[in-house]
Write a protein that holds these residues in place. Structure first.
Motif, short mmCIF file in Angstrom:
data_model
loop_
_atom_site.label_atom_id
_atom_site.label_comp_id
_atom_site.label_asym_id
_atom_site.label_seq_id
_atom_site.Cartn_x
_atom_site.Cartn_y
_atom_site.Cartn_z
N ILE A 1 0.84 -1.20 0.00
CA ILE A 1 0.00 0.00 0.00
C ILE A 1 0.88 1.25 0.00
O ILE A 1 0.65 2.19 -0.76
CB ILE A 1 -0.93 0.00 1.23
N GLY A 2 1.90 1.27 0.86
CA GLY A 2 2.80 2.40 0.92
C GLY A 2 3.50 2.67 -0.40
O GLY A 2 3.66 3.82 -0.82
N MET B 1 -4.25 18.13 -8.58
CA MET B 1 -4.67 16.96 -9.34
C MET B 1 -5.00 15.81 -8.39
O MET B 1 -4.53 15.78 -7.24
CB MET B 1 -3.59 16.53 -10.34
N SER B 2 -5.80 14.88 -8.89
CA SER B 2 -6.21 13.72 -8.09
C SER B 2 -5.18 12.61 -8.24
O SER B 2 -4.58 12.43 -9.30
CB SER B 2 -7.58 13.22 -8.54
N SER B 3 -4.99 11.85 -7.17
CA SER B 3 -4.03 10.75 -7.19
C SER B 3 -4.63 9.45 -7.69
O SER B 3 -3.90 8.50 -7.97
CB SER B 3 -3.47 10.53 -5.78
N SER C 1 -5.10 1.95 -1.05
CA SER C 1 -4.25 3.14 -1.20
C SER C 1 -5.08 4.36 -1.57
O SER C 1 -4.81 5.48 -1.09
CB SER C 1 -3.20 2.89 -2.29
N MET C 2 -6.08 4.17 -2.40
CA MET C 2 -6.95 5.28 -2.79
C MET C 2 -7.80 5.75 -1.61
O MET C 2 -8.17 6.92 -1.53
CB MET C 2 -7.84 4.85 -3.95
N THR D 1 -8.91 12.67 -2.88
CA THR D 1 -7.72 13.35 -2.40
C THR D 1 -6.97 13.98 -3.58
O THR D 1 -6.75 13.35 -4.61
CB THR D 1 -6.78 12.36 -1.70
N THR D 2 -6.61 15.25 -3.41
CA THR D 2 -5.83 15.95 -4.43
C THR D 2 -4.53 16.49 -3.82
O THR D 2 -4.46 16.70 -2.62
CB THR D 2 -6.63 17.13 -5.05
#
Length: 364
Positions: free
Chosen positions: A102-103, A132-134, A282-283, A362-363
């Motif tokens: 995940i990291g 921007m979005s991840s 992760s998201m 998350t951005t």
């Protein structure tokens, strides 16, 4: 049995342990300062060196020269401690591997976005915030890992590990150079600035090189780091359902210029599901530094200190309340306190992040 040599083993170690550890090292040292940071790093290096030596003493059970070899960490725990401690060790190991995956996904997405953002800021002259979005970058990394995770075992991933190790040295060198330049510079065109002194007034492209190297490194590190977990699940499943063709049957697929690939449907299904789960997680939790902190705290004391100390005591038959036994227990307890404190700090960081966090939105 897996085969390899000193070079492949070294590349695996650099890829999975040393190289990835550098990613958050500068941030961690920055929080502690110039005096406490290097001092703490040196102390932990000495502790790890000492406990690694204790662990090496447990490579063979019984006679140190002719005793049975323990090829894995869990084999050593089983031979020296046995009982429930083997299961506890296994759970800690594999949860830690899952967390590291995940990291790595979070870190890779941040580096990919850093390349995009640096170019955006350069083109706009800093006028555009370039938020921007991840999510898209994490999905792209996940798709890449679905492909690379299908490499069956360690003996077939050596080349990827060597590439990742080279990338580790690349981004470390760039980071060190930029750090020296930042410390040496007193202005944009100061003579002491190592980069502007060579005509690189806006060395954003060096950051791009470093971030690309980080992404390539993490692609290899994710595959290498997850191999023990992949192997454990596949071997356990093969024993449990040993008559299942889905588990055992392999199909030869010809690959142009690469020979053939042995396709196993269980390996394809299980590893794909694993990558999908780590990507979605992760998201949901894109806080790299705090995630790495929690993982480090969770795995440091039991895997790096407690089990090596306890195995060494059992292997060498060190009596309770002897001077040596007390010294080892004090070391173990001290490291436990440090791990708990580090975990509390990381959890507090995640709680702060969650206050302004919305799932999948998350951005950066």
């Amino acid at each position: 049995m897996q085969s390899g040599n000193v070079w492949t083993a070294t590349s695996h170690i650099i890829t999975a342990v040393i190289g990835s550890g550098v990613l958050s090292l500068a941030w961690a040292i920055g929080q502690l300062g110039w005096v406490a940071g290097p001092t703490v790093m040196l102390l932990f290096a000495l502790v790890i060196l000492y406990t690694s030596n204790l662990l090496s003493q447990c490579y063979r059970s019984g006679d140190p020269s002719t005793g049975k070899r323990n090829h894995t960490y869990m084999d050593a725990v089983k031979a020296n401690l046995g009982g429930r401690k083997v299961a506890v060790c296994g759970w800690i190991q594999y949860i830690n591997l899952f967390g590291v995956a995940i990291g790595y996904t979070i870190a890779a997405s941040i580096s990919m976005m850093a390349v995009k953002r640096s170019n955006c800021l350069h083109e706009s002259g800093g006028k555009d915030g370039c938020q921007m979005s991840s999510n898209g970058y994490m999905i792209a990394f996940g798709i890449t890992e679905v492909i690379f995770s299908q490499i069956p075992d360690f003996d077939q991933v050596w080349w990827l590990s060597i590439v990742a190790a080279i990338m580790s040295f690349t981004y470390s060198t760039v980071g060190l150079s930029l750090g020296i330049a930042q410390v040496a510079a007193f202005g944009d065109d100061a003579p002491g600035n190592l980069l502007t002194g060579f005509g690189f007034k806006n060395p954003y492209w060096l950051l791009d090189i470093a971030n690309v190297a980080i992404v390539i490194h993490l692609v290899g590190a994710y595959q290498v780091y997850c191999q023990p977990l992949f192997a454990f699940v596949e071997k356990w499943s093969a024993r449990k359902w040993n008559k299942s063709a889905f588990m055992a049957k392999e199909f030869e697929l010809p690959l142009p210029l690469l020979g053939s690939y042995k396709l196993n449907f269980f390996r394809l299904t299980w590893r794909t599901i694993f990558v999908v789960v780590t990507t979605i997680t992760s998201m949901l939790m894109p806080f790299f530094n705090d995630v790495v902190g929690i993982l480090g705290a969770f795995g440091f004391w039991p895997l790096t200190v407690y089990f090596p100390v306890e195995m060494y005591i059992a292997e060498k038959k060190i009596g309770r309340w002897t001077t040596r036994w007390l010294g080892l227990q004090i070391l173990s307890f001290t490291c436990l306190v440090v791990s708990v404190a580090a975990a509390c700090g990381s959890v507090a960081g995640v709680i702060l992040d969650l206050k302004s966090y919305k799932p999948f939105k998350t951005t950066y």
